[in-house]
Design an enzyme around this catalytic site. Structure first.
Site, PDB file in Angstrom:
ATOM      1  N   SER A 142      90.420  32.972  24.998  1.00 19.34           N
ATOM      2  CA  SER A 142      91.168  33.341  26.199  1.00 19.34           C
ATOM      3  C   SER A 142      92.572  32.762  26.087  1.00 19.34           C
ATOM      4  CB  SER A 142      90.487  32.773  27.447  1.00 19.34           C
ATOM      5  OG  SER A 142      91.299  32.964  28.595  1.00 19.34           O
ATOM      6  N   TYR A 155      86.779  25.610  31.588  1.00 16.79           N
ATOM      7  CA  TYR A 155      86.797  26.873  30.840  1.00 16.79           C
ATOM      8  C   TYR A 155      87.878  26.845  29.764  1.00 16.79           C
ATOM      9  CZ  TYR A 155      87.574  31.907  30.060  1.00 16.79           C
ATOM     10  OH  TYR A 155      87.748  33.151  29.519  1.00 16.79           O
TER      11      TYR A 155
END
Length: 266
Positions: A142, A155
């Protein structure tokens, strides 16, 4: 370098929807034979039936966090196809919580799904690939794993860890015929924010504005497959702001930090 996917055995985790489903469809259209894994068998079957020549593809329900289930799944793929040419590590879960509101249990859950399980499955698949001195690992990381933003502390950490593990694998295994690519998506219009964990570990249950207005999963998949076929190993896919943030993270980090503090990420 130009890579063909025709008749390649491609195992995709998290393939029951969103990015995983879109990658499966795009790769199957390129001629790949796709193995679809996720926990929801009915959804995997739904995806399989949308692929060209659905009977040549395989659905393989899998809870990626259970290592014995990983072993059984790998054995099932090899029993049917004899090899794996590409593993796309796409399974994962996001986060929408400030770091001071996130419990240690939630931290560990995110790391288990987004890092430890991915690494464990990759190592297992590598044991098969190395017998033939060829294969490719693809990790869906990401942009958050490159820059770090509010509400995504755990995350971002997990996705960054995945990126650097992939870098080490790329360096160690290149001479043995293994290629490693990491894809860094920006915002993509999927259910990722719906399923994202709050600080207490519950699903957020709503769509972020940025997610709702983002590129489609199909657009992301087409761009990703194009980059993989071109032999790219560091692939950032997103809008102008996400690409700029990734670039600043490498060459002007102090400027990036100021921009992130002022940005709206929810």
């Amino acid at each position: 370098m130009t890579i063909t996917l025709n008749d390649k055995i491609v195992w995709i985790t998290g393939a029951s929807g969103g990015i995983g489903e879109a990658l499966a469809k795009t790769m199957a259209q390129e001629g790949a034979i796709v193995v679809l894994s996720a926990r929801r068998h009915a959804e995997l079957e739904r995806v399989r039936l949308t692929l060209p020549n659905p009977d040549k593809h395989m659905t393989l329900p899998l809870d990626i966090c259970i290592e014995t289930a990983q072993e059984q799944a790998l054995a099932a793929v090899l029993a049917r196809y004899g090899k794996i040419d590409m593993l796309v590590n796409n399974a994962g879960i996001s986060q929408r919580a400030l770091i001071m509101d996130t419990t240690g249990e939630t931290d560990r859950k995110i790391m288990e799904i987004d890092y430890f399980a991915q690494v464990a499955l990759s190592r297992r698949v590598l044991s098969s690939m190395l017998k033939y001195n060829q294969g490719q690992l693809v990790f869906i990381s990401s942009v958050a794993g490159l820059v770090g933003t509010q509400y995504r502390g755990s995350y971002s950490a997990a996705k960054a860890a995945l990126h650097l593990w992939a870098n080490s694998a790329r360096a160690e295994l290149y001479e043995q015929g293994i290629r490693v690519a990491v894809v860094f998506p920006g915002f993509v219009k999927t259910a990722v924010s719906m399923n994202a964990l709050t600080g207490s570990g519950e699903a957020l249950g709503k769509m972020d504005d940025a997610q709702a207005n983002a590129m489609t999963a199909t657009e992301f998949a087409v761009a990703t497959v194009k980059a993989l076929k071109a032999g790219k190993s560091y692939i950032v896919i997103g809008g102008f702001k996400e690409k700029l943030a990734a670039l600043l993270g490498r060459f002007a980090p102090e400027l990036l930090y100021k921009m992130i503090r002022k940005s709206k990420v929810r």
